[in-house]
Design a protein around this motif. Structure first.
Motif, PDB file in Angstrom:
ATOM      1  N   ILE A   1      63.794 -22.585 -51.632  1.00 20.60           N
ATOM      2  CA  ILE A   1      62.351 -22.798 -51.499  1.00 20.60           C
ATOM      3  C   ILE A   1      61.571 -21.756 -52.292  1.00 20.60           C
ATOM      4  O   ILE A   1      60.614 -22.068 -53.013  1.00 20.60           O
ATOM      5  CB  ILE A   1      61.948 -22.774 -50.018  1.00 20.60           C
ATOM      6  CG1 ILE A   1      62.562 -23.979 -49.294  1.00 20.60           C
ATOM      7  CG2 ILE A   1      60.431 -22.772 -49.877  1.00 20.60           C
ATOM      8  CD1 ILE A   1      62.372 -23.955 -47.791  1.00 20.60           C
ATOM      9  N   ILE A   2      61.976 -20.503 -52.184  1.00 17.02           N
ATOM     10  CA  ILE A   2      61.279 -19.431 -52.915  1.00 17.02           C
ATOM     11  C   ILE A   2      61.409 -19.630 -54.420  1.00 17.02           C
ATOM     12  O   ILE A   2      60.438 -19.477 -55.173  1.00 17.02           O
ATOM     13  CB  ILE A   2      61.847 -18.057 -52.502  1.00 17.02           C
ATOM     14  CG1 ILE A   2      61.497 -17.770 -51.039  1.00 17.02           C
ATOM     15  CG2 ILE A   2      61.304 -16.958 -53.405  1.00 17.02           C
ATOM     16  CD1 ILE A   2      62.165 -16.529 -50.489  1.00 17.02           C
ATOM     17  N   LEU A   3      62.628 -19.980 -54.872  1.00 18.65           N
ATOM     18  CA  LEU A   3      62.841 -20.220 -56.304  1.00 18.65           C
ATOM     19  C   LEU A   3      61.972 -21.373 -56.795  1.00 18.65           C
ATOM     20  O   LEU A   3      61.372 -21.299 -57.883  1.00 18.65           O
ATOM     21  CB  LEU A   3      64.314 -20.514 -56.573  1.00 18.65           C
ATOM     22  CG  LEU A   3      64.686 -20.847 -58.028  1.00 18.65           C
ATOM     23  CD1 LEU A   3      64.382 -19.658 -58.931  1.00 18.65           C
ATOM     24  CD2 LEU A   3      66.173 -21.230 -58.125  1.00 18.65           C
ATOM     25  N   GLY A   4      61.888 -22.427 -55.991  1.00 19.24           N
ATOM     26  CA  GLY A   4      61.066 -23.566 -56.381  1.00 19.24           C
ATOM     27  C   GLY A   4      59.608 -23.199 -56.528  1.00 19.24           C
ATOM     28  O   GLY A   4      58.939 -23.591 -57.489  1.00 19.24           O
ATOM     29  N   VAL A   5      59.081 -22.428 -55.584  1.00 15.39           N
ATOM     30  CA  VAL A   5      57.679 -22.012 -55.650  1.00 15.39           C
ATOM     31  C   VAL A   5      57.448 -21.112 -56.859  1.00 15.39           C
ATOM     32  O   VAL A   5      56.446 -21.248 -57.580  1.00 15.39           O
ATOM     33  CB  VAL A   5      57.283 -21.286 -54.352  1.00 15.39           C
ATOM     34  CG1 VAL A   5      55.892 -20.682 -54.478  1.00 15.39           C
ATOM     35  CG2 VAL A   5      57.322 -22.252 -53.176  1.00 15.39           C
ATOM     36  N   GLN A   6      58.376 -20.183 -57.106  1.00 13.02           N
ATOM     37  CA  GLN A   6      58.218 -19.277 -58.243  1.00 13.02           C
ATOM     38  C   GLN A   6      58.231 -20.032 -59.569  1.00 13.02           C
ATOM     39  O   GLN A   6      57.427 -19.744 -60.470  1.00 13.02           O
ATOM     40  CB  GLN A   6      59.320 -18.223 -58.227  1.00 13.02           C
ATOM     41  CG  GLN A   6      59.158 -17.184 -57.128  1.00 13.02           C
ATOM     42  CD  GLN A   6      60.264 -16.159 -57.134  1.00 13.02           C
ATOM     43  OE1 GLN A   6      61.402 -16.444 -57.551  1.00 13.02           O
ATOM     44  NE2 GLN A   6      59.963 -14.958 -56.670  1.00 13.02           N
ATOM     45  N   LEU A   7      59.150 -20.982 -59.709  1.00  9.92           N
ATOM     46  CA  LEU A   7      59.199 -21.760 -60.941  1.00  9.92           C
ATOM     47  C   LEU A   7      57.922 -22.574 -61.131  1.00  9.92           C
ATOM     48  O   LEU A   7      57.424 -22.714 -62.259  1.00  9.92           O
ATOM     49  CB  LEU A   7      60.420 -22.678 -60.933  1.00  9.92           C
ATOM     50  CG  LEU A   7      61.779 -22.008 -61.163  1.00  9.92           C
ATOM     51  CD1 LEU A   7      62.911 -23.006 -60.953  1.00  9.92           C
ATOM     52  CD2 LEU A   7      61.859 -21.423 -62.569  1.00  9.92           C
ATOM     53  N   LEU A   8      57.396 -23.137 -60.061  1.00  7.81           N
ATOM     54  CA  LEU A   8      56.163 -23.906 -60.158  1.00  7.81           C
ATOM     55  C   LEU A   8      55.007 -23.011 -60.607  1.00  7.81           C
ATOM     56  O   LEU A   8      54.211 -23.384 -61.482  1.00  7.81           O
ATOM     57  CB  LEU A   8      55.847 -24.551 -58.814  1.00  7.81           C
ATOM     58  CG  LEU A   8      54.585 -25.429 -58.769  1.00  7.81           C
ATOM     59  CD1 LEU A   8      54.683 -26.568 -59.771  1.00  7.81           C
ATOM     60  CD2 LEU A   8      54.359 -25.967 -57.358  1.00  7.81           C
TER      61      LEU A   8
END
Length: 336
Positions: free
Chosen positions: A271-278
């Protein structure tokens, strides 16, 4: 007039069709026909020469490498008309392809095969793949070129040399479309006829392998033209995977009172990786937008400077010109 055009035919084991293709273009008035061969094991080169083409053997391998080598090292004409040597394109469509270049309305022309495609010219799998790739290209690169995988192209040599091309194989058509969109090359689409391959002619295209190459080429090039899609799609996948894992962990915890500590950590990381990439995609998209606006302003300033210099040159020429009345006064003797 065809002296300003070089017909470029990349070949690899096209002995069954290359002579007919060369003859077709010669019958339509084209005298400069270059066949660049990728090391065919059949009689492709011999039949091309007999039909009247100039033949060169490429130093590397792959269609993309052949096209780059041909344009940079073997072609001196102003325009290039590129086609496959498999007999699927008609030389009678050449004038329609070249007209936008000669009129100055375009620098790159793509022949749209779907405008008049014969029933047996393309399999259902290839049609579906082409539809997906064209739709994905339009979504990512914000341009609708109709048929980005068409092998029938016309372009100016100058515009081609502005592009940064690296693809060696069948990804070259996709890369040409991406680079035209990225560098603002004026591109237009012209309807053409697409014919089935003649009997005895075998395709060098492998749908699954080459389809994967084309798909990766479209996606990979998105990181500089549409970074929000490039990073956002990766972030979306990571975030969705993390959310699904988190939902499973929560369900097992509340329903079965079973804890999954490792899976919980994995879910959190996803989840954190997804938010950071976005977030990174949003910031990158902002930078690309600002960069494009800056380039537009620089180009506008360059045009203004060129116009001012040209106007100053005209005024300077007018000032240097002798005045007719002054010349007359000097020529006439004073009255007594």
């Amino acid at each position: 007039m065809t002296d300003d055009v070089c017909v470029l035919l990349p070949t690899y084991d096209e002995a069954a069709t290359v002579a007919d293709v060369v003859t077709d273009f010669r019958d339509n008035g084209f005298t400069e026909i270059l066949v660049i061969d990728g090391g065919s094991s059949d009689d492709t080169r011999e039949r091309a020469r007999e039909a009247g083409a100039r033949v060169e053997i490429q130093s590397g391998s792959g269609k993309g490498q052949a096209i780059r080598e041909a344009v940079h090292e073997h072609i001196t004409a102003e325009f290039v008309l590129m086609a496959d040597a498999d007999g699927t394109y008609r030389a009678s469509d050449a004038d329609a392809m070249l007209d936008p270049l000669r009129e100055g309305t375009a620098e790159h022309v793509i022949g749209d095969r779907f405008a008049d495609m014969h029933e047996d010219a393309m399999t259902g799998l290839n049609r579906a793949g082409n539809t997906i790739f064209n739709g994905l290209f339009s979504l990512i690169h914000r341009e609708d070129y109709g048929d980005i995988l068409s092998g029938y192209r016309a372009f100016t040599v100058d515009s081609f040399r502005r592009l940064r091309l690296t693809a060696d194989g069948f990804g070259i058509e996709t890369e040409l479309a991406v680079e035209c969109a990225r560098h603002g090359v004026r591109t237009t689409v012209v309807p053409i006829t697409y014919l089935p391959r003649p009997d005895g002619s075998n395709t060098n295209l492998h749908p699954v392998r080459d389809g994967g190459i084309i798909l990766m080429a479209i996606y990979r090039q998105a990181k500089t033209s549409n970074p929000l899609f490039y990073f956002g799609s990766a972030g979306g996948v990571a975030g969705l995977a993390g959310a699904l894992i988190a939902a499973y962990v929560a369900y097992d915890w509340f329903v079965n009172t079973i804890s999954h500590n490792v899976l919980a950590i994995v879910a959190g990381v996803g989840i954190i990786l997804g938010v950071q990439l976005l977030i990174f995609g949003v910031l990158s998209d902002l930078l690309v937008t600002l960069h494009g606006e800056t380039l537009d302003r620089v180009e506008a300033l360059e045009r203004e400077v060129d116009e001012a210099v040209e106007a100053a040159g005209v005024e300077s020429a007018d000032d240097d010109a002798p005045d007719a009345s002054e010349g007359k006064d000097r020529a006439d003797p004073p009255e007594q």
